[in-house]
Design a protein around this motif. Sequence first.
Motif, mmCIF file in Angstrom:
data_model
loop_
_atom_site.group_PDB
_atom_site.id
_atom_site.type_symbol
_atom_site.label_atom_id
_atom_site.label_comp_id
_atom_site.label_asym_id
_atom_site.label_seq_id
_atom_site.Cartn_x
_atom_site.Cartn_y
_atom_site.Cartn_z
ATOM 1 N N MET B 118 42.100 35.946 38.219
ATOM 2 C CA MET B 118 41.631 37.246 37.731
ATOM 3 C C MET B 118 40.289 37.126 37.163
ATOM 4 N N TYR B 119 40.074 35.933 36.559
ATOM 5 C CA TYR B 119 38.694 35.854 35.573
ATOM 6 C C TYR B 119 37.870 34.842 35.961
ATOM 7 N N GLY B 120 38.220 33.852 37.013
ATOM 8 C CA GLY B 120 37.498 32.902 37.395
ATOM 9 C C GLY B 120 37.155 31.805 36.242
ATOM 10 N N ILE B 121 38.195 31.689 35.363
ATOM 11 C CA ILE B 121 38.034 30.781 34.271
ATOM 12 C C ILE B 121 38.402 29.215 35.130
ATOM 13 N N VAL B 122 37.641 28.231 34.726
ATOM 14 C CA VAL B 122 38.180 27.003 35.557
ATOM 15 C C VAL B 122 38.640 25.847 34.708
ATOM 16 N N PRO B 127 46.207 20.551 38.163
ATOM 17 C CA PRO B 127 46.328 19.687 39.375
ATOM 18 C C PRO B 127 46.424 20.401 40.512
ATOM 19 N N ASP B 128 46.207 21.766 40.365
ATOM 20 C CA ASP B 128 46.248 22.785 41.702
ATOM 21 C C ASP B 128 45.735 24.142 41.442
ATOM 22 N N LEU B 129 44.423 23.901 41.115
ATOM 23 C CA LEU B 129 43.836 25.374 40.583
ATOM 24 C C LEU B 129 43.232 26.060 41.962
ATOM 25 N N ARG B 130 44.146 27.053 42.341
ATOM 26 C CA ARG B 130 43.847 27.881 43.141
ATOM 27 C C ARG B 130 44.462 29.335 43.075
ATOM 28 N N ARG B 131 44.061 30.311 43.592
ATOM 29 C CA ARG B 131 44.498 31.639 43.550
ATOM 30 C C ARG B 131 45.843 31.820 43.589
ATOM 31 N N LEU B 132 46.632 32.672 42.558
ATOM 32 C CA LEU B 132 47.914 32.651 42.622
ATOM 33 C C LEU B 132 48.501 33.922 43.100
ATOM 34 N N LEU B 133 47.870 35.091 42.633
ATOM 35 C CA LEU B 133 48.347 36.409 43.003
ATOM 36 C C LEU B 133 47.577 37.156 44.228
ATOM 37 N N LEU B 134 46.313 36.750 44.245
ATOM 38 C CA LEU B 134 45.452 37.187 45.518
ATOM 39 C C LEU B 134 45.503 36.206 46.628
ATOM 40 N N TYR B 135 44.898 36.488 47.558
ATOM 41 C CA TYR B 135 44.752 35.878 48.793
ATOM 42 C C TYR B 135 43.472 34.984 48.812
ATOM 43 N N PRO B 136 43.686 33.790 49.375
ATOM 44 C CA PRO B 136 42.599 33.063 49.309
ATOM 45 C C PRO B 136 41.176 33.461 49.831
ATOM 46 N N GLU B 137 41.418 34.431 50.804
ATOM 47 C CA GLU B 137 40.286 35.261 51.256
ATOM 48 C C GLU B 137 39.312 36.101 50.446
ATOM 49 N N PHE B 138 40.167 36.153 49.210
ATOM 50 C CA PHE B 138 39.376 37.287 48.073
ATOM 51 C C PHE B 138 38.314 36.691 47.483
ATOM 52 N N ILE B 139 37.310 37.520 47.363
ATOM 53 C CA ILE B 139 35.943 37.385 46.859
ATOM 54 C C ILE B 139 35.934 37.703 45.496
ATOM 55 N N GLY B 140 35.459 37.026 44.467
ATOM 56 C CA GLY B 140 35.375 37.686 43.077
ATOM 57 C C GLY B 140 36.449 37.554 42.283
ATOM 58 N N HIS B 141 36.477 38.131 41.084
ATOM 59 C CA HIS B 141 37.544 37.987 40.315
ATOM 60 C C HIS B 141 37.751 39.367 39.736
ATOM 61 N N PRO B 142 38.796 40.053 40.267
ATOM 62 C CA PRO B 142 38.844 41.467 39.994
ATOM 63 C C PRO B 142 39.269 42.100 38.486
ATOM 64 N N LEU B 143 39.720 41.174 37.634
ATOM 65 C CA LEU B 143 39.979 41.767 36.295
ATOM 66 C C LEU B 143 38.473 41.689 35.387
ATOM 67 N N ARG B 144 37.692 40.956 35.999
ATOM 68 C CA ARG B 144 36.275 40.905 35.285
ATOM 69 C C ARG B 144 35.734 42.545 35.238
ATOM 70 N N LYS B 145 35.030 42.611 34.033
ATOM 71 C CA LYS B 145 34.632 44.071 34.011
ATOM 72 C C LYS B 145 33.547 44.418 34.917
ATOM 73 N N ASP B 146 32.974 43.671 35.550
ATOM 74 C CA ASP B 146 31.877 44.026 36.419
ATOM 75 C C ASP B 146 32.396 43.914 38.018
ATOM 76 N N TYR B 147 33.535 43.480 38.038
ATOM 77 C CA TYR B 147 34.098 43.809 39.506
ATOM 78 C C TYR B 147 34.263 45.589 39.798
ATOM 79 N N PRO B 148 33.808 45.854 40.961
ATOM 80 C CA PRO B 148 33.703 47.093 41.237
ATOM 81 C C PRO B 148 35.271 47.827 41.218
ATOM 82 N N ILE B 149 35.298 48.857 40.568
ATOM 83 C CA ILE B 149 36.877 49.334 40.592
ATOM 84 C C ILE B 149 37.457 49.738 42.021
ATOM 85 N N ARG B 150 36.618 50.055 42.877
ATOM 86 C CA ARG B 150 37.121 50.392 44.338
ATOM 87 C C ARG B 150 36.926 49.192 45.149
#
Lengths: 183, 189
Positions: B118-122, B127-150
Amino acid sequence: MTKLDETGGLPIIPTSREDAIGFFSALKTGKAHGGLNWARRFSLFQYPFVTACCGMEYMSISSARFDMGRFGAEVPRFTPRQADLLMVVGTITHKQAPVLRRVWEAMPEPRWVMAFGVCASTGGFYQNYTAVEGIDRIIPVDVYVPGCPPRPEQVIDALMLLQDKVSTEVRGVAGARRPVVVE
Amino acid sequence: MSKKVLAALQEQFGEEVVLKTHSHRGDDTAEIVPEMIREVCRWLKSDPEMAFQQVSDITCVDWLGQSPRFEVVYQLYSLTRRHRVRLKCRVDESDPRLPSVQPVWKGANWLEREAYDMYGIVFEGHPDLRRLLLYPEFIGHPLRKDYPIRGEQPLVTMRDPESQRPVMPGGTLIQLKRPEGVRPVAEEN
């Protein structure tokens, strides 16, 4: 097929005998699809694609109190190959969308789709990166049932509207299918 | 009651590690230097007086416009002592990385993956840092405040070509770049 009782305002469901007569008369007049449509409208096998809170409403509608079995939509099938009515019950996310599309593709024709609740119909209050704003962006929809959640009466109304639609469908005519909106 | 946790933290690690503390109505917070978070957590778990066996949550706050921008928040709970503490680490946008606390608590695995998603914190050492809720094709991090709302990123082709997103409010297309090596889900037909 729905008639309103003047005294109580309760819908009168025709008996199967009346309908059976209708079936054979439809066949007699040379309209084979009329008979087929009659068979289809009273044997809707539903595939409940249940994802969210509307699922509780679905359970209520399909159990004894509201009794969807009265409409010949009694049998839920959890395999798309044995279903002809896809009920999309709840929010569809972009992550789920490929699955929903695949389920719909695996269903044999003729098939119908009901968007159950505002999330399936329009995305509801979601307007962000998660939700598909209306499953009609992915698959064609025959009946939209609004409400969050819809009342059981609305769903039954939708089911009967869909049955009306099924009974009047003419197969093989492109563009003959149009969505129905439940008020 | 549990200001003693903060006091013990300060005593154990000193001002170079425990930058700030804050208490409000029984809620105790300590800001920790990011590089030291794993050591602090390890001590908090193993010390018999502290005994924080559980990490209840790991999440992040985006203070857009501030520097450092992100605040990673750890909520800890002791099942035996029944006290809580909240740890915070500030990391900057340019290099948002932290040591993973997954070696300390196994339960941190999914929590850190969610914060990454959600935030792109590394989290280094995860051991297995990959996306949990979203799909791997997703670009960006949606809970960052500069992610476009729509900013929708559909996986299937929409029936109406006009409703192909992602778009910004006003209808301009968002230019998102897919990470290399990630292919979109196979399109139908």
